[in-house]
Design a protein around this motif. Structure first.
Motif, PDB file in Angstrom:
ATOM      1  N   VAL A  38       0.849  -1.199   0.000  1.00 12.12           N
ATOM      2  CA  VAL A  38       0.000   0.000   0.000  1.00 12.12           C
ATOM      3  C   VAL A  38       0.879   1.242   0.000  1.00 12.12           C
ATOM      4  O   VAL A  38       1.849   1.325   0.756  1.00 12.12           O
ATOM      5  CB  VAL A  38      -0.935   0.006   1.231  1.00 12.12           C
ATOM      6  N   THR A  39       0.539   2.205  -0.837  1.00 11.22           N
ATOM      7  CA  THR A  39       1.286   3.462  -0.875  1.00 11.22           C
ATOM      8  C   THR A  39       0.574   4.524  -0.043  1.00 11.22           C
ATOM      9  O   THR A  39      -0.643   4.443   0.193  1.00 11.22           O
ATOM     10  CB  THR A  39       1.422   3.992  -2.319  1.00 11.22           C
ATOM     11  N   THR A  40       1.342   5.510   0.366  1.00 12.48           N
ATOM     12  CA  THR A  40       0.758   6.621   1.114  1.00 12.48           C
ATOM     13  C   THR A  40      -0.255   7.364   0.248  1.00 12.48           C
ATOM     14  O   THR A  40      -1.270   7.845   0.741  1.00 12.48           O
ATOM     15  CB  THR A  40       1.866   7.590   1.583  1.00 12.48           C
ATOM     16  N   GLN A  41       0.011   7.434  -1.066  1.00 10.55           N
ATOM     17  CA  GLN A  41      -0.920   8.097  -1.984  1.00 10.55           C
ATOM     18  C   GLN A  41      -2.271   7.375  -2.000  1.00 10.55           C
ATOM     19  O   GLN A  41      -3.326   8.015  -1.999  1.00 10.55           O
ATOM     20  CB  GLN A  41      -0.338   8.141  -3.400  1.00 10.55           C
ATOM     21  N   GLN A  42      -2.250   6.044  -1.993  1.00 12.89           N
ATOM     22  CA  GLN A  42      -3.505   5.282  -1.967  1.00 12.89           C
ATOM     23  C   GLN A  42      -4.289   5.572  -0.684  1.00 12.89           C
ATOM     24  O   GLN A  42      -5.514   5.704  -0.713  1.00 12.89           O
ATOM     25  CB  GLN A  42      -3.216   3.781  -2.063  1.00 12.89           C
ATOM     26  N   ILE A  43      -3.571   5.657   0.428  1.00  7.45           N
ATOM     27  CA  ILE A  43      -4.225   5.954   1.709  1.00  7.45           C
ATOM     28  C   ILE A  43      -4.840   7.346   1.665  1.00  7.45           C
ATOM     29  O   ILE A  43      -5.996   7.547   2.060  1.00  7.45           O
ATOM     30  CB  ILE A  43      -3.225   5.827   2.873  1.00  7.45           C
ATOM     31  N   ALA A  44      -4.077   8.317   1.166  1.00 10.64           N
ATOM     32  CA  ALA A  44      -4.572   9.688   1.075  1.00 10.64           C
ATOM     33  C   ALA A  44      -5.810   9.764   0.182  1.00 10.64           C
ATOM     34  O   ALA A  44      -6.799  10.422   0.529  1.00 10.64           O
ATOM     35  CB  ALA A  44      -3.464  10.601   0.542  1.00 10.64           C
ATOM     36  N   ASP A  45      -5.752   9.083  -0.975  1.00  8.79           N
ATOM     37  CA  ASP A  45      -6.894   9.101  -1.897  1.00  8.79           C
ATOM     38  C   ASP A  45      -8.139   8.505  -1.235  1.00  8.79           C
ATOM     39  O   ASP A  45      -9.226   9.067  -1.332  1.00  8.79           O
ATOM     40  CB  ASP A  45      -6.570   8.311  -3.173  1.00  8.79           C
ATOM     41  N   LYS A  46      -7.965   7.381  -0.571  1.00  8.87           N
ATOM     42  CA  LYS A  46      -9.110   6.709   0.065  1.00  8.87           C
ATOM     43  C   LYS A  46      -9.676   7.555   1.207  1.00  8.87           C
ATOM     44  O   LYS A  46     -10.879   7.573   1.444  1.00  8.87           O
ATOM     45  CB  LYS A  46      -8.702   5.329   0.570  1.00  8.87           C
ATOM     46  N   ALA A  47      -8.793   8.273   1.916  1.00  6.11           N
ATOM     47  CA  ALA A  47      -9.229   9.129   3.031  1.00  6.11           C
ATOM     48  C   ALA A  47      -9.714  10.495   2.559  1.00  6.11           C
ATOM     49  O   ALA A  47     -10.206  11.292   3.367  1.00  6.11           O
ATOM     50  CB  ALA A  47      -8.083   9.308   4.024  1.00  6.11           C
TER      51      ALA A  47
END
Length: 200
Positions: A38-47
């Motif tokens: 999991v990338t930080t970008q994926q986390i940011a997008d989902k949040a």
């Protein structure tokens, strides 16, 4: 003189809501794909926040895993501790505390092992790391309280034994040779080692 609690301001509420969204997003993604994928970008997008916002709350993905997993571990500990109150046999009660923690760790094996690694090698000044270490301390206190039920085990010895039991549990969950083992197998292994430590 008592003071009424001050209402939480809008800014603080917004910060907490963002942190809650980031934590939930990371938890879902880590559970589905594993922390390493999991990338930080994926986390940011989902949040629904910017990547920079994520880094306002945590400096690394490892810290984010600590934040997510700490909540699960505290729940597991409390379940085990509560259940152990009604179990008279000392060994059975200790294992009742340990079992949900092992189960929590094995929910996503790679995440569980990474969490343990972050606990050991992470920065102890970082707040989520401090929280993880506090959970370990609470676990040892719960185990020591059970051990003190045995009249042969004094307070100091109970604390020492609890520390050893915690180390046994930690190694059993983290060891590479145990990756394919089930929760039941790991718990049985821990039980055998703990049993050897207790007075006969």
């Amino acid at each position: 003189m008592s003071f009424a609690p001050q209402p939480v301001g809008r800014r603080e509420r917004n910060k907490q809501q963002k942190l809650d969204r980031i934590t939930a997003a990371a938890g879902e993604l880590f559970a589905e794909f594993g922390v390493d994928e999991v990338t930080t970008q994926q986390i940011a997008d989902k949040a629904d926040v910017g990547t920079g916002t994520v880094f306002l709350y945590v400096k690394t993905k490892g810290e984010l895993l600590l934040l997510v997993q700490n909540a699960h571990y505290i729940e597991a500990l409390e379940r085990g501790r509560t259940a152990a109150e009604d179990i008279p046999d000392v060994l059975d009660a200790v294992m009742t505390i340990i079992r949900p923690i092992v189960g929590c760790n094995r929910t996503q094996i790679d995440n569980g092992r990474t969490y343990l690694r972050e606990m050991v090698f992470g920065n102890p000044e970082e707040p989520h790391h401090r929280d993880a270490l506090a959970i370990v301390e609470r676990t040892e206190e719960a185990i020591a309280a059970v051990l003190r039920r045995d009249e042969q085990i004094g307070e100091v010895y109970a604390a020492t034994l609890a520390h050893i039991v915690s180390a046994i549990m930690f190694l059993a969950m983290a060891a590479t040779v145990n990756i394919a083992r089930s929760v039941d197998e790991i718990v049985a292994d821990i039980r055998g080692q703990v049993s050897a430590l207790l007075p006969r």
